[in-house]
Design an enzyme around this catalytic site. Structure first.
Site, PDB file in Angstrom:
ATOM      1  N   CYS A  87       0.819  -1.220   0.000  1.00  0.00           N
ATOM      2  CA  CYS A  87       0.000   0.000   0.000  1.00  0.00           C
ATOM      3  C   CYS A  87       0.852   1.268   0.000  1.00  0.00           C
ATOM      4  O   CYS A  87       0.314   2.368  -0.164  1.00  0.00           O
ATOM      5  CB  CYS A  87      -0.929   0.003   1.196  1.00  0.00           C
ATOM      6  SG  CYS A  87      -2.156  -1.315   1.158  1.00  0.00           S
ATOM      7  N   HIS A 352      -9.167   3.906  -1.736  1.00  0.00           N
ATOM      8  CA  HIS A 352      -7.831   3.326  -1.557  1.00  0.00           C
ATOM      9  C   HIS A 352      -7.440   2.461  -2.759  1.00  0.00           C
ATOM     10  O   HIS A 352      -7.340   1.236  -2.649  1.00  0.00           O
ATOM     11  CB  HIS A 352      -7.827   2.510  -0.268  1.00  0.00           C
ATOM     12  CG  HIS A 352      -6.495   1.962   0.126  1.00  0.00           C
ATOM     13  ND1 HIS A 352      -5.285   2.429  -0.369  1.00  0.00           N
ATOM     14  CD2 HIS A 352      -6.174   0.944   0.993  1.00  0.00           C
ATOM     15  CE1 HIS A 352      -4.288   1.747   0.161  1.00  0.00           C
ATOM     16  NE2 HIS A 352      -4.807   0.836   0.980  1.00  0.00           N
TER      17      HIS A 352
END
Length: 408
Positions: A87, A352
């Site tokens: 991430c 996201h």
């Protein structure tokens, strides 16, 4: 003398569901906007760093994803480096572009991150998260979660990423150590949903109250659905330049990169938070930038869950250890508060798209420092900080990146 690096252009698609767009089309959208923002053309670029974490797993496009996506829009001959760092992929691509300019290997460099995660197969999408911990020893993950959060019997919770269980276990540990409450976590989520309501690029744009967040469908305790980031598509791009690069494309000095630092975890006792990875990385970033936490005017942090914002505000020194929850409940981290955090809405509301998330943070903070953030604008913002983390290994994130930006 270290070469100064400047943000010249930014571009970002809306984050959300883009079922009709390919990775290449999303890339073109963000990069075109970033180049238009700084008045440059494709020929101005000396190097490009392309971030995606899921395209290989979801589409089978491994190894040369950046070369394919960027050549399709006319970016050819220059070095293109593919970046995958869980991430933290977007922030890592940004750091590599910045360091390319700092090393005088380029005057104009591009960082772009992109994901198309909504591919019509939710189970396959969820499976990508199973590669963000040590797959050779899955029992180690189970042991870590038990050690941190204890054993919790929660049948019938439905489909969710394994990382919701990870964040929940870390949250329960924080609750045990510092008295953090579910209401405080819900206050973070409600605040971020409210911030996102004025962000035209956010995945979710509906305000929620603390009570509504608490009443929503449960995930792993203490988390509910609105406390957690959705599965999102999108792209973001940033053009960084040396002073020579700015002169070449005719862009003005506005936002300077004061620090960009990446670190990985260590074999320490992760049952406490006093030596956490982000605390170490942010300390290096503050030193590199020549500032301290009290100098930060606005921050974007990696809130894949609302609890993560509480934890990271503490690890970054924006609030004292154990005070992240109470500070959120008091309103200190709202756009009108003492230290505004996630004015964009954060990952849990803005969305996201893994490889784009870190660059989406840079987009928001650049707008804040330029004074162009509209209803979300933080008055007199001069120093901005982004924290972007990813993966999980032995009790904490596998990687963390901290970036500090300053307004001229």
């Amino acid at each position: 003398m270290t070469t100064a690096v400047w943000i010249a252009g930014i571009g970002m698609t809306p984050f959300g569901r883009h079922s009709g767009k390919s990775v290449g089309e999303l890339t073109r959208w963000a990069v075109t906007d970033a180049l238009r923002d700084c008045g440059a053309d494709l020929g101005a670029l000396d190097a490009a760093f392309f971030g995606t974490a899921t395209q290989g797993a979801l589409e089978g496009q491994h190894m040369i994803s950046g070369q394919i996506a960027l050549r399709a829009m006319g970016i050819q001959r220059i070095p293109v480096v593919n970046v995958e760092n869980a991430c933290a992929t977007g922030a890592s691509a940004f750091a590599l572009a910045v360091n390319q300019v700092r090393a005088s290997a380029a005057d104009v460099a591009l960082a772009v991150g992109v994901e198309r995660m909504n591919v019509g197969d939710p189970e396959r999408t969820m499976s990508v998260f199973d590669s963000a911990y040590d797959v050779s020893d899955p029992e180690a993950l189970t042991r870590s979660l038990l050690n941190l959060g204890g054993e919790v019997d929660e049948p019938g919770l439905g489909r969710r990423s394994i990382f919701m269980d990870i964040y929940a276990a870390v949250a329960r540990n924080h609750m045990r150590l510092y008295g953090t409450t579910q209401e405080q976590i819900a206050a973070v989520a409600a605040k971020n949903h409210d911030h996102a309501s004025t962000n035209p690029r956010a995945h979710y744009r509906k305000s929620m109250t603390v009570a509504e967040v608490l009443a929503a469908r449960r995930l792993s305790y203490p988390l509910t659905v609105p406390m957690c980031a959705p599965i999102t598509d999108g792209a973001a791009a940033v053009v960084v330049c040396s002073e020579a690069g700015l002169r070449r494309i005719g862009a003005a000095k506005q936002v300077q990169v004061l620090a960009t630092v990446i670190g990985t975890g260590s074999d320490r006792d992760t049952s406490t938070f006093d030596e956490h990875l982000t605390r170490a990385v942010s300390g290096r970033a503050y030193e590199q930038a020549g500032i301290g936490p009290d100098d930060v005017d606005v921050a974007e942090v990696h809130d894949a869950t609302a609890f993560a914002e509480i934890m990271q505000t503490e690890m970054l020194g924006l609030v004292p250890l154990g005070e992240g929850g109470p500070a959120a409940l008091r309103g200190e981290t709202t756009c009108g508060g003492r230290i505004p955090v996630n004015p964009s809405g954060g990952l849990e509301s803005k969305g996201h798209p893994i490889g784009a998330s870190g660059l989406g943070q840079i987009f928001e903070l650049t707008e804040q420092l330029r004074g162009t953030a509209g209803p979300r604008q933080i008055a007199h913002a001069r120093i901005a900080l982004a924290e972007n983390g990813g993966g999980f290994h032995r009790g904490e994130e596998a990687v963390a990146a901290v970036t500090v930006l300053g307004k001229v």
